[in-house]
Write a protein that holds these residues in place. Structure first.
Motif, mmCIF file in Angstrom:
data_model
loop_
_atom_site.group_PDB
_atom_site.id
_atom_site.type_symbol
_atom_site.label_atom_id
_atom_site.label_comp_id
_atom_site.label_asym_id
_atom_site.label_seq_id
_atom_site.Cartn_x
_atom_site.Cartn_y
_atom_site.Cartn_z
ATOM 1 N N PRO A 35 -4.593 4.343 7.476
ATOM 2 C CA PRO A 35 -5.265 5.056 8.574
ATOM 3 C C PRO A 35 -6.788 4.938 8.529
ATOM 4 O O PRO A 35 -7.426 4.828 9.577
ATOM 5 N N ASP A 36 -7.367 4.953 7.340
ATOM 6 C CA ASP A 36 -8.822 4.864 7.251
ATOM 7 C C ASP A 36 -9.328 3.527 7.785
ATOM 8 O O ASP A 36 -10.348 3.464 8.477
ATOM 9 N N ALA A 37 -8.594 2.454 7.487
ATOM 10 C CA ALA A 37 -8.980 1.123 7.969
ATOM 11 C C ALA A 37 -8.802 1.024 9.479
ATOM 12 O O ALA A 37 -9.688 0.535 10.198
ATOM 13 N N VAL A 97 -14.026 -4.282 7.814
ATOM 14 C CA VAL A 97 -14.139 -2.861 7.463
ATOM 15 C C VAL A 97 -13.120 -2.406 6.420
ATOM 16 O O VAL A 97 -12.012 -2.934 6.341
ATOM 17 N N ASP A 98 -13.516 -1.410 5.652
ATOM 18 C CA ASP A 98 -12.694 -0.769 4.622
ATOM 19 C C ASP A 98 -12.254 -1.733 3.531
ATOM 20 O O ASP A 98 -11.286 -1.491 2.821
ATOM 21 N N THR A 99 -12.965 -2.833 3.384
ATOM 22 C CA THR A 99 -12.767 -3.731 2.254
ATOM 23 C C THR A 99 -13.999 -4.620 2.150
ATOM 24 O O THR A 99 -14.944 -4.449 2.920
ATOM 25 N N ASP A 117 -17.971 -0.738 3.981
ATOM 26 C CA ASP A 117 -16.884 -0.365 3.072
ATOM 27 C C ASP A 117 -17.284 0.768 2.137
ATOM 28 O O ASP A 117 -18.471 1.030 1.927
ATOM 29 N N HIS A 118 -16.300 1.412 1.560
ATOM 30 C CA HIS A 118 -16.557 2.507 0.618
ATOM 31 C C HIS A 118 -15.802 2.310 -0.699
ATOM 32 O O HIS A 118 -15.695 3.248 -1.480
ATOM 33 N N HIS A 119 -15.248 1.114 -0.930
ATOM 34 C CA HIS A 119 -14.584 0.869 -2.221
ATOM 35 C C HIS A 119 -15.634 0.537 -3.285
ATOM 36 O O HIS A 119 -16.790 0.252 -2.965
ATOM 37 N N ASN A 120 -15.204 0.555 -4.527
ATOM 38 C CA ASN A 120 -16.116 0.183 -5.602
ATOM 39 C C ASN A 120 -16.636 -1.232 -5.342
ATOM 40 O O ASN A 120 -15.864 -2.108 -4.964
ATOM 41 N N ALA A 139 -14.271 8.194 2.493
ATOM 42 C CA ALA A 139 -13.592 7.453 3.555
ATOM 43 C C ALA A 139 -14.567 6.558 4.299
ATOM 44 O O ALA A 139 -15.735 6.921 4.509
ATOM 45 N N CYS A 140 -14.064 5.408 4.709
ATOM 46 C CA CYS A 140 -14.877 4.509 5.534
ATOM 47 C C CYS A 140 -15.067 5.150 6.910
ATOM 48 O O CYS A 140 -16.084 4.940 7.564
ATOM 49 N N SER A 141 -14.094 5.946 7.330
ATOM 50 C CA SER A 141 -14.197 6.647 8.621
ATOM 51 C C SER A 141 -15.422 7.555 8.669
ATOM 52 O O SER A 141 -15.985 7.796 9.745
ATOM 53 N N THR A 169 -6.689 11.520 5.323
ATOM 54 C CA THR A 169 -5.740 10.827 4.441
ATOM 55 C C THR A 169 -6.434 10.200 3.230
ATOM 56 O O THR A 169 -5.929 10.280 2.124
ATOM 57 N N ASP A 170 -7.600 9.580 3.450
ATOM 58 C CA ASP A 170 -8.247 8.912 2.313
ATOM 59 C C ASP A 170 -8.772 9.914 1.285
ATOM 60 O O ASP A 170 -8.904 9.591 0.104
ATOM 61 N N THR A 171 -9.092 11.126 1.733
ATOM 62 C CA THR A 171 -9.610 12.132 0.793
ATOM 63 C C THR A 171 -8.568 13.206 0.480
ATOM 64 O O THR A 171 -8.884 14.195 -0.175
#
Ligand SMILES: [Mn+2]
Length: 342
Positions: A35-37, A97-99, A117-120, A139-141, A169-171
């Motif tokens: 969902p975040d993506a 996005v989100d990656t 993105d918000h991943h490491n 979250a990227c959102s 969902t992401d949090t």
């Protein structure tokens, strides 16, 4: 309204500068988007269409399988194209996005114009004109919500609902890996959400295959002192591993939950923890997979993918992975205390 946005205002203007000259834009998510993506891509497409009156197409590779995630797309009528059906060259602007480009969990062959993105952070991506990495964000959102607010774009109830659900969902309802920015975006979006649509997304009808997979998962879950390992065998959809790992972490006493399964020829693994100070999820999966495949995520949730595992090698590979996991997560003397969940 969003205090946290001030820290990143310049990045948003830089982004708007990078994309403003383009005619049509392709927004790509990570494979098997969550969902975040989906929400992040949808929010950006909205920005593109309303701010610049230009075409934006969202594309992904893989499957959206989880019933809630399917409902997000269906209820809000989000247009999502299969990547392989598109000609990337037709677009003069590509956004991921989100990656991250170097994460290898997306279908792009050449560097995009922008990555958000918000991943490491895997690697600084200096060849890409606009890079906005905020690994501290839940979250990227949240990042995309800030983009919309700073760009002065009004949100439709659909866009607000998607972004809200992405953050939720992401949090896990702001209960894990969140910053003040996530809380603020959540509160900003809340009154704009279409409650009825959100309810339909959160409580969708479930296919019979869901219950069958769930039953198999219960039967094939092993417990090792706070480590829960679900060996799911063949998956009817790849994102089932995430759903099961998420569920198993709720078991009393569970500190780590891992679900492993195969979709077609590929191995999928999902890792969840509530003890990131003992073992960081993203680091653990990367260590386990090594150069056999790709892995990434956050400190509390992460995933891995190993392509093309021959059927006769599956058991041996799972054995190896479990062995490595346990030696990383548990002190030597606890390893042998194993029991079945049911
Ligand atoms: Mn995300």
């Amino acid at each position: 309204m969003l205090a946290a946005q001030d820290n990143y205002r310049d990045r948003v203007f830089h982004f708007l500068d990078v994309i403003k000259g383009s005619r049509n834009c392709l927004i790509v998510t990570h494979n098997n988007p969550d969902p975040d993506a989906v929400a992040s891509a949808y929010g950006l497409a909205h920005l593109f269409k309303t701010k610049f009156k230009k075409e934006a197409v969202i594309a992904y590779k893989g499957i959206v399988g989880r019933a809630e995630n399917r409902a997000l797309i269906d209820v809000l009528q989000i247009d999502m194209a299969k990547f392989y059906k598109l000609n990337v060259k037709k677009f003069d602007c590509v956004i991921l996005v989100d990656t991250q480009f170097t994460a290898h969990n997306h279908p792009l062959k050449s560097p995009p114009d922008a990555v958000i993105d918000h991943h490491n952070i895997i690697k600084t991506e200096s060849q890409i004109p606009h890079v906005d990495f905020r690994p501290e964000y839940g979250a990227c959102s949240t990042i995309i919500t800030e983009y919309l607010v700073i760009a002065g774009v009004d949100l439709t109830p659909q866009v607000a609902t998607a972004l809200f659900y992405g953050i939720k969902t992401d949090t896990r309802d702001l209960s894990r890996k969140r910053t003040d920015a996530d809380v603020e975006a959540y509160q900003f979006l809340f009154p704009l959400v279409d409650r009825e649509s959100l309810a339909k997304i959160e409580y969708p009808k479930l296919p019979i295959e869901y219950f069958r997979s769930f039953y198999r998962a219960l039967e094939n879950t092993e417990l090792y002192d706070g480590v829960v390992i679900s060996k799911l065998g063949d998956l009817h959809r790849p994102d089932l591993v995430a759903e099961i790992a998420e569920l198993m972490l709720r078991l009393e006493g569970a500190r780590f939950a891992i679900a492993i399964g195969f979709y077609r020829k590929d191995l999928y693994l999902s890792f969840r923890t509530e003890a990131p100070e003992e073992a960081d999820a993203a680091l653990v999966v990367r260590e386990i997979v090594g150069d056999m495949g790709s892995a990434g995520g956050h400190n509390v949730m992460a995933g891995a993918f190993i392509p093309n595992v021959p059927v006769e090698k599956r058991d041996e590979l799972i054995g190896q992975i479990v062995e490595r996991l346990l030696s990383m997560l548990l002190p030597e003397n606890k390893k042998l205390r194993k029991s079945k969940l049911v």
